[in-house]
Design a protein around this motif. Structure first.
Motif, PDB file in Angstrom:
ATOM      1  N   PHE A  90       0.654  -1.031  -0.346  1.00 48.68           N
ATOM      2  CA  PHE A  90       0.093  -0.121  -0.123  1.00 48.68           C
ATOM      3  C   PHE A  90       0.613   1.235  -0.241  1.00 48.68           C
ATOM      4  O   PHE A  90       0.900   2.394  -0.642  1.00 48.68           O
ATOM      5  N   ALA A  91       2.134   0.984   0.958  1.00 53.01           N
ATOM      6  CA  ALA A  91       3.051   2.720   0.795  1.00 53.01           C
ATOM      7  C   ALA A  91       3.181   2.901  -0.093  1.00 53.01           C
ATOM      8  O   ALA A  91       3.421   3.658  -0.526  1.00 53.01           O
ATOM      9  N   PHE A  92       4.050   2.006  -0.938  1.00 51.55           N
ATOM     10  CA  PHE A  92       5.043   2.125  -1.748  1.00 51.55           C
ATOM     11  C   PHE A  92       3.974   1.956  -3.023  1.00 51.55           C
ATOM     12  O   PHE A  92       4.643   3.095  -4.296  1.00 51.55           O
ATOM     13  N   SER A  93       3.071   1.132  -3.286  1.00 51.38           N
ATOM     14  CA  SER A  93       1.672   1.870  -4.509  1.00 51.38           C
ATOM     15  C   SER A  93       1.359   3.633  -4.683  1.00 51.38           C
ATOM     16  O   SER A  93       1.172   3.378  -5.032  1.00 51.38           O
ATOM     17  N   SER A  94       1.558   3.860  -3.549  1.00 50.56           N
ATOM     18  CA  SER A  94       1.494   5.459  -2.938  1.00 50.56           C
ATOM     19  C   SER A  94       1.902   5.971  -4.453  1.00 50.56           C
ATOM     20  O   SER A  94       1.752   7.499  -4.015  1.00 50.56           O
ATOM     21  N   LEU A  95       2.915   5.964  -4.528  1.00 53.40           N
ATOM     22  CA  LEU A  95       4.443   6.926  -4.705  1.00 53.40           C
ATOM     23  C   LEU A  95       4.112   7.318  -6.247  1.00 53.40           C
ATOM     24  O   LEU A  95       4.125   7.879  -7.061  1.00 53.40           O
TER      25      LEU A  95
END
Length: 309
Positions: A90-95
């Motif tokens: 979730f966190a890295f896909s937000s980039l």
């Protein structure tokens, strides 16, 4: 008409700016507290427990000149189960698709391997990255603040940096000004009065989960998920039935408490916040259910909203 209102939002004057700002960092560095301070309202839950945020949550900041969609992400950590893997994803896909990154660090602790892992990942993106050192109010020695920030700057390529205290609102307005300066000209993506991209049901279940986090300890908070079984409004009363899901029978006993004291306490605290959110009377029923090892079962992670199809 509704159509013309949408058109006006999509076709603002040339001076209007908008963009997506991803807030990223390790667990418990104050990302959610920062977002709540920016929006001047509690829209995401906070607790002293690491990994409180599990989903990608968008908070919407709007003025007459700009609209900033802040993406609050789960803390990046060494995953020990499928839930942890999903949270990191979730966190890295937000980039992807972000116009700017706010990388929040805890200025009370020195740089570690987890931070170096994040910095390495950030080097692959080609958008502005702000290094935001939070919790400076807890550091007495100014030299230590400078020394810590410099250790991060040596590792990464940051557009700019700033020290803040999310709890005390120190330098929050200055951080906002820095972000506004880098925003591109763009449309108004959401209505002016909208603060969150999630429905009320999501906010309600998060409020319940927050009270579990605040009232329990050890491994119980990390093993808890919430599902809303019923959410019905009639005659100015909202009836809510929710299930607190845990992994072991021993955790269920803790949640219920002696003679039901703990679940009653959780329900009372949660209902108080839900009433403020919905602005009406609320009848809240809570139940507890055991789903063994649910954090490692992908179908249940999807069912609870922690994994995309």
């Amino acid at each position: 008409s509704a159509a013309s209102d949408v058109y006006k939002r999509q076709m603002p004057n040339k001076q209007f700016k908008s963009g997506f700002v991803c807030i990223i960092g390790r667990p418990n560095v104050g990302k959610s507290t920062l977002l709540n301070q920016i929006l001047k309202q509690k829209v995401v839950i906070v607790s002293p427990k690491a990994q409180t945020t599990r989903n990608k949550i968008q908070g919407i900041y709007t003025t007459d000149e700009e609209q900033i969609i802040f993406i609050d992400t789960p803390g990046i950590h060494k995953a020990k189960n499928e839930l942890g893997i999903a949270m990191n994803e979730f966190a890295f896909s937000s980039l992807s698709g972000a116009d700017l990154i706010v990388y929040v660090i805890d200025d009370t602790t020195p740089i570690g391997s987890g931070d170096e892992f994040i910095i390495e990942a950030l080097q692959k993106v080609k958008i502005p990255i702000f290094l935001v050192a939070n919790k400076v109010d807890l550091v007495d020695d100014t030299n230590k603040i400078v020394e810590n920030i410099n250790s991060y700057k040596m590792k990464g390529n940051f557009t700019s940096g700033i020290t803040i205290s999310a709890t005390n609102h120190f330098n929050i307005d200055q951080l906002l000004d820095m972000i506004k300066e880098k925003l591109p000209v763009g449309p108004m993506y959401y209505p002016k009065d909208q603060l969150l991209d999630q429905p009320e049901r999501f906010v309600v279940l998060e409020m319940i989960r927050e009270k579990v986090l605040l009232n329990t300890k050890d491994e119980v908070p990390h093993s808890v998920a919430i599902t809303i079984e019923r959410f019905k409004e009639r005659n100015h009363l909202v009836e809510i039935m929710a299930t607190i899901i845990v992994e072991r029978d021993s955790q269920k006993k803790i949640i219920i408490g002696k003679d039901g004291s703990m679940i009653k306490k959780i329900g009372t605290q949660a209902r108080r916040d839900i009433v403020k959110l919905l602005g009406c009377k609320v009848h809240l029923e809570l139940f507890v259910k055991v789903e063994k090892d649910w954090r490692n079962k992908r179908y249940q992670l999807k069912e609870f909203g922690y994994m995309n199809d």
